[in-house]
Design a protein around this motif. Structure first.
Motif, mmCIF file in Angstrom:
data_model
loop_
_atom_site.group_PDB
_atom_site.id
_atom_site.type_symbol
_atom_site.label_atom_id
_atom_site.label_comp_id
_atom_site.label_asym_id
_atom_site.label_seq_id
_atom_site.Cartn_x
_atom_site.Cartn_y
_atom_site.Cartn_z
ATOM 1 N N UNK A 39 0.849 -1.201 0.000
ATOM 2 C CA UNK A 39 0.000 0.000 0.000
ATOM 3 C C UNK A 39 0.885 1.252 0.000
ATOM 4 N N UNK A 40 1.896 1.265 0.874
ATOM 5 C CA UNK A 40 2.810 2.410 0.954
ATOM 6 C C UNK A 40 3.496 2.681 -0.366
ATOM 7 N N UNK A 41 3.944 1.613 -1.026
ATOM 8 C CA UNK A 41 4.629 1.757 -2.312
ATOM 9 C C UNK A 41 3.670 2.256 -3.389
ATOM 10 N N UNK A 42 2.486 1.668 -3.456
ATOM 11 C CA UNK A 42 1.507 2.009 -4.498
ATOM 12 C C UNK A 42 1.059 3.471 -4.407
ATOM 13 N N UNK A 43 0.870 3.976 -3.164
ATOM 14 C CA UNK A 43 0.347 5.330 -2.983
ATOM 15 C C UNK A 43 1.423 6.342 -2.574
ATOM 16 N N UNK A 44 2.686 5.896 -2.553
ATOM 17 C CA UNK A 44 3.824 6.760 -2.191
ATOM 18 C C UNK A 44 3.603 7.472 -0.863
ATOM 19 N N UNK A 45 3.281 6.685 0.165
ATOM 20 C CA UNK A 45 3.092 7.251 1.504
ATOM 21 C C UNK A 45 3.991 6.501 2.489
ATOM 22 N N UNK A 46 4.307 7.172 3.603
ATOM 23 C CA UNK A 46 5.218 6.596 4.593
ATOM 24 C C UNK A 46 4.544 5.462 5.367
ATOM 25 N N UNK A 47 5.355 4.691 6.100
ATOM 26 C CA UNK A 47 4.835 3.577 6.891
ATOM 27 C C UNK A 47 3.838 4.058 7.943
ATOM 28 N N UNK A 48 4.159 5.184 8.582
ATOM 29 C CA UNK A 48 3.289 5.727 9.634
ATOM 30 C C UNK A 48 1.943 6.148 9.047
ATOM 31 N N UNK A 49 1.971 6.835 7.926
ATOM 32 C CA UNK A 49 0.734 7.284 7.274
ATOM 33 C C UNK A 49 -0.075 6.088 6.784
ATOM 34 N N UNK A 50 0.601 5.096 6.222
ATOM 35 C CA UNK A 50 -0.069 3.880 5.758
ATOM 36 C C UNK A 50 -0.799 3.227 6.921
ATOM 37 N N UNK A 51 -0.112 3.090 8.033
ATOM 38 C CA UNK A 51 -0.694 2.473 9.215
ATOM 39 C C UNK A 51 -1.914 3.261 9.706
ATOM 40 N N UNK A 52 -1.798 4.590 9.699
ATOM 41 C CA UNK A 52 -2.899 5.447 10.141
ATOM 42 C C UNK A 52 -4.126 5.261 9.238
ATOM 43 N N UNK A 53 -3.908 5.267 7.928
ATOM 44 C CA UNK A 53 -5.007 5.097 6.982
ATOM 45 C C UNK A 53 -5.674 3.727 7.142
ATOM 46 N N UNK A 54 -4.862 2.682 7.254
ATOM 47 C CA UNK A 54 -5.415 1.329 7.345
ATOM 48 C C UNK A 54 -6.123 1.098 8.674
ATOM 49 N N UNK A 55 -5.617 1.698 9.749
ATOM 50 C CA UNK A 55 -6.313 1.593 11.031
ATOM 51 C C UNK A 55 -7.664 2.301 10.963
ATOM 52 N N UNK A 56 -7.699 3.414 10.251
ATOM 53 C CA UNK A 56 -8.950 4.149 10.071
ATOM 54 C C UNK A 56 -9.981 3.291 9.319
ATOM 55 N N UNK A 57 -9.531 2.622 8.254
ATOM 56 C CA UNK A 57 -10.430 1.728 7.503
ATOM 57 C C UNK A 57 -10.851 0.539 8.360
ATOM 58 N N UNK A 58 -9.930 0.050 9.185
ATOM 59 C CA UNK A 58 -10.232 -1.074 10.077
ATOM 60 C C UNK A 58 -11.258 -0.705 11.138
ATOM 61 N N UNK A 59 -11.162 0.508 11.695
ATOM 62 C CA UNK A 59 -12.114 0.965 12.713
ATOM 63 C C UNK A 59 -13.522 1.093 12.137
ATOM 64 N N UNK A 60 -13.612 1.385 10.857
ATOM 65 C CA UNK A 60 -14.927 1.502 10.208
ATOM 66 C C UNK A 60 -15.414 0.155 9.683
ATOM 67 N N UNK A 61 -14.680 -0.914 10.001
ATOM 68 C CA UNK A 61 -15.004 -2.282 9.561
ATOM 69 C C UNK A 61 -15.062 -2.419 8.044
ATOM 70 N N UNK A 62 -14.217 -1.691 7.345
ATOM 71 C CA UNK A 62 -14.180 -1.786 5.884
ATOM 72 C C UNK A 62 -13.094 -2.742 5.416
ATOM 73 N N UNK A 63 -12.056 -2.910 6.245
ATOM 74 C CA UNK A 63 -11.000 -3.879 5.942
ATOM 75 C C UNK A 63 -10.746 -4.752 7.161
ATOM 76 N N UNK A 64 -10.293 -5.958 6.905
ATOM 77 C CA UNK A 64 -9.924 -6.903 7.939
ATOM 78 C C UNK A 64 -8.414 -7.084 7.855
ATOM 79 N N UNK A 65 -7.726 -6.867 8.967
ATOM 80 C CA UNK A 65 -6.280 -7.001 8.997
ATOM 81 C C UNK A 65 -5.937 -8.352 9.617
ATOM 82 N N UNK A 66 -5.364 -9.231 8.800
ATOM 83 C CA UNK A 66 -5.030 -10.581 9.242
ATOM 84 C C UNK A 66 -3.521 -10.653 9.502
ATOM 85 N N UNK A 67 -3.176 -11.066 10.721
ATOM 86 C CA UNK A 67 -1.760 -11.151 11.080
ATOM 87 C C UNK A 67 -1.277 -12.578 10.889
ATOM 88 N N UNK A 68 -0.240 -12.724 10.079
ATOM 89 C CA UNK A 68 0.395 -14.021 9.849
ATOM 90 C C UNK A 68 1.871 -13.864 10.167
#
Length: 90
Positions: A39-68
């Motif tokens: 995601x960071x590479x595709x949208x040219x954003x930093x790791x911190x910003x990527x994490x912030x955006x994805x956590x925001x989507x996760x809080x709205x139940x739009x994405x599921x983050x699976x840890x492997x």
């Protein structure tokens, strides 16, 4: 009557978040793993910003983050798919 997990309130997404959600769905449809770094590479954003955006989507139940192990993969939820579909039809 939709299931509670499919109920879509009026969710407002900024364009960047919508683009990320759409990208994740496209990758999921092609059976490709989506990682934070991809995601960071595709949208040219930093790791911190990527994490912030994805956590925001996760809080709205739009994405599921699976840890492997060390990696985290992303999947669009039913609610996220419904939102994308609804935005296309409007």
């Amino acid at each position: 009557m939709p299931l509670p997990s499919q109920k879509i309130e009026d969710i407002e997404l900024e364009d960047k978040l919508y683009g990320i959600l759409k990208f994740i769905q496209r990758q999921n449809q092609n059976n490709m793993l989506v990682s934070y770094s991809k995601i960071g590479y595709e949208f040219s954003i930093s790791k911190v910003t990527t994490s912030k955006y994805l956590n925001s989507l996760g809080e709205k139940d739009l994405v599921f983050i699976e840890k492997k192990g060390k990696s985290k993969t992303l999947h669009v939820t039913e609610k996220g798919r419904t939102l994308l579909q609804r935005r296309i039809t409007i």
